[in-house]
Scaffold this motif. Structure first.
Motif, short mmCIF file in Angstrom:
data_model
loop_
_atom_site.label_atom_id
_atom_site.label_comp_id
_atom_site.label_asym_id
_atom_site.label_seq_id
_atom_site.Cartn_x
_atom_site.Cartn_y
_atom_site.Cartn_z
N TYR A 55 -85.69 48.02 39.50
CA TYR A 55 -84.59 47.21 39.01
C TYR A 55 -84.90 46.44 37.74
N SER A 56 -86.13 46.50 37.25
CA SER A 56 -86.40 45.89 35.95
C SER A 56 -85.65 46.69 34.89
N SER A 57 -85.53 46.10 33.71
CA SER A 57 -84.70 46.74 32.70
C SER A 57 -85.31 46.57 31.32
N GLU A 58 -84.92 47.46 30.46
CA GLU A 58 -85.36 47.45 29.07
C GLU A 58 -84.13 47.52 28.18
N LEU A 59 -84.15 46.74 27.10
CA LEU A 59 -83.12 46.84 26.07
C LEU A 59 -83.79 47.35 24.81
N ASN A 60 -83.27 48.41 24.25
CA ASN A 60 -83.79 48.97 23.02
C ASN A 60 -82.77 48.81 21.90
N VAL A 61 -83.25 48.36 20.76
CA VAL A 61 -82.39 48.24 19.59
C VAL A 61 -83.05 49.03 18.47
N ASN A 62 -82.36 50.07 18.03
CA ASN A 62 -82.88 50.93 16.96
C ASN A 62 -82.30 50.52 15.61
N ALA A 63 -83.00 50.96 14.56
CA ALA A 63 -82.51 50.72 13.19
C ALA A 63 -82.06 49.29 13.01
N LEU A 64 -82.97 48.36 13.25
CA LEU A 64 -82.64 46.94 13.25
C LEU A 64 -82.02 46.50 11.93
N ALA A 87 -86.84 47.74 18.33
CA ALA A 87 -87.32 46.66 19.20
C ALA A 87 -87.06 47.02 20.66
N THR A 88 -88.02 46.64 21.50
CA THR A 88 -87.87 46.83 22.94
C THR A 88 -88.05 45.50 23.64
N LEU A 89 -87.06 45.12 24.41
CA LEU A 89 -87.07 43.87 25.15
C LEU A 89 -87.08 44.20 26.64
N PHE A 95 -80.19 33.61 34.90
CA PHE A 95 -80.64 33.98 33.56
C PHE A 95 -82.12 33.73 33.35
N GLY A 96 -82.70 34.59 32.53
CA GLY A 96 -84.02 34.32 31.98
C GLY A 96 -83.88 33.44 30.75
N ASP A 97 -85.00 33.07 30.17
CA ASP A 97 -84.98 32.20 29.00
C ASP A 97 -84.83 32.96 27.69
N GLY A 98 -84.77 34.27 27.78
CA GLY A 98 -84.43 35.06 26.61
C GLY A 98 -85.59 35.49 25.74
N THR A 99 -85.29 36.43 24.88
CA THR A 99 -86.20 36.87 23.83
C THR A 99 -85.54 36.53 22.50
N ARG A 100 -86.26 35.78 21.69
CA ARG A 100 -85.74 35.45 20.35
C ARG A 100 -86.19 36.56 19.40
N LEU A 101 -85.23 37.34 18.94
CA LEU A 101 -85.51 38.45 18.01
C LEU A 101 -85.16 38.01 16.59
N SER A 102 -86.13 38.09 15.73
CA SER A 102 -85.93 37.72 14.33
C SER A 102 -86.18 38.94 13.45
N ILE A 103 -85.21 39.23 12.61
CA ILE A 103 -85.31 40.38 11.70
C ILE A 103 -85.53 39.86 10.29
N LEU A 104 -86.62 40.30 9.69
CA LEU A 104 -86.95 39.84 8.33
C LEU A 104 -86.48 40.84 7.29
N PRO A 157 -90.94 40.11 25.20
CA PRO A 157 -91.70 38.92 24.87
C PRO A 157 -90.78 37.72 24.66
N THR A 158 -91.37 36.55 24.47
CA THR A 158 -90.59 35.35 24.20
C THR A 158 -90.00 35.40 22.79
N HIS A 159 -90.83 35.82 21.88
CA HIS A 159 -90.40 35.97 20.49
C HIS A 159 -90.81 37.35 19.99
N LEU A 160 -90.00 37.88 19.09
CA LEU A 160 -90.28 39.18 18.52
C LEU A 160 -89.81 39.17 17.07
N ILE A 161 -90.72 39.51 16.18
CA ILE A 161 -90.38 39.55 14.76
C ILE A 161 -90.49 40.98 14.28
#
Lengths: 113, 112
Positions: A72-81, A19-21, A104-113, A8-12
């Motif tokens: 060729y699409s891709s996924e980035l997974n981040v565990n235990a944020l 998280a999966t991007l 480049f794409g415009d990115g996913t802004r990941l915010s960890i609360l 997504p564009t943003h992920l909280i």
């Protein structure tokens, strides 16, 4: 020609979650790269996939992982944020590894609360 | 330390002036690229210069490469407010499996 798209564009998320991007490269590009860009800083190389295989990874812990699919699409997974994972995650693609511009794409802004 | 490091970190100029940014790197390279990033967006490729080239032009952009000094410069002539962005150099580095290594960037502000 469609560019690199990321979702997504943003992920909280909160600490400890996962998280999966996602990233869709430009049609015909086989290489996909992932970068982390903390606020106001440069790009840190995370992962490089080509033809479905992980070719290289940057200096990040194993909780950062990903994969590249047959299309060729891709996924980035981040565990235990963790709080310091808050950043803009950029995906790029290219035709070949060497001596080709990355798109480049415009990115996913990941915010960890 | 960074393979590619841009200098200065920040640059503020008036519209119409020229802007020069520099990039230094440490290891031998096959090519060097310059990218622009508008705030909160992805990077846009500007120019690629190969190690056997000394100068390259694209519109208002001029890039030079001095492999003996391991440095490159990006010159933007007749700057416009729309040139306001961060500019990054990227070098290929065999230590990174032929991936590109990006410097921390130069933040350019062009004032109207």
């Amino acid at each position: 020609e469609a560019g690199v798209t990321q979702s997504p564009t943003h992920l909280i998320k909160t600490r400890g979650q996962q998280a999966t991007l996602r990233c869709s490269p430009i049609s015909g590009h086989t290489s996909v790269y992932w970068y982390q860009q903390a606020l106001g800083l440069g790009l840190q190389f995370l992962l490089w996939y080509d033809e479905g295989e992980e070719r290289n990874r940057g200096n990040f812990p194993p909780r950062f992982s990903g994969r590249q699919f047959p299309n060729y699409s891709s996924e980035l997974n981040v565990n235990a944020l963790e709080l310091e994972d808050s950043a803009l995650y950029l995906c790029a693609s290219s035709f070949e590894v060497h001596a080709q511009p990355q798109h480049f794409g415009d990115g996913t802004r990941l915010s960890i609360l | 330390s960074q393979q590619g490091e841009e200098d200065p970190q920040a640059l503020s100029i008036q519209e119409g002036e020229n802007a020069t940014m520099n990039c230094s790197y440490k290891t031998s390279i096959n090519n060097l690229q310059w990218y622009r990033q508008n705030s909160g967006r992805g990077l846009v490729h500007l120019i690629l210069i190969r190690s056997n080239e000394r100068e390259k032009h694209s519109g208002r952009l001029r890039v030079t490469l001095d492999t003996s000094k391991k440095s490159s410069s990006l010159l933007i002539t007749a700057s416009r407010a729309a040139d306001t962005a961060s500019y990054f150099c990227a070098t290929d580095d065999d230590n990174y499996g032929q991936n590109f290594v990006f410097g921390p960037g130069t933040r350019l502000s062009v004032l109207p």
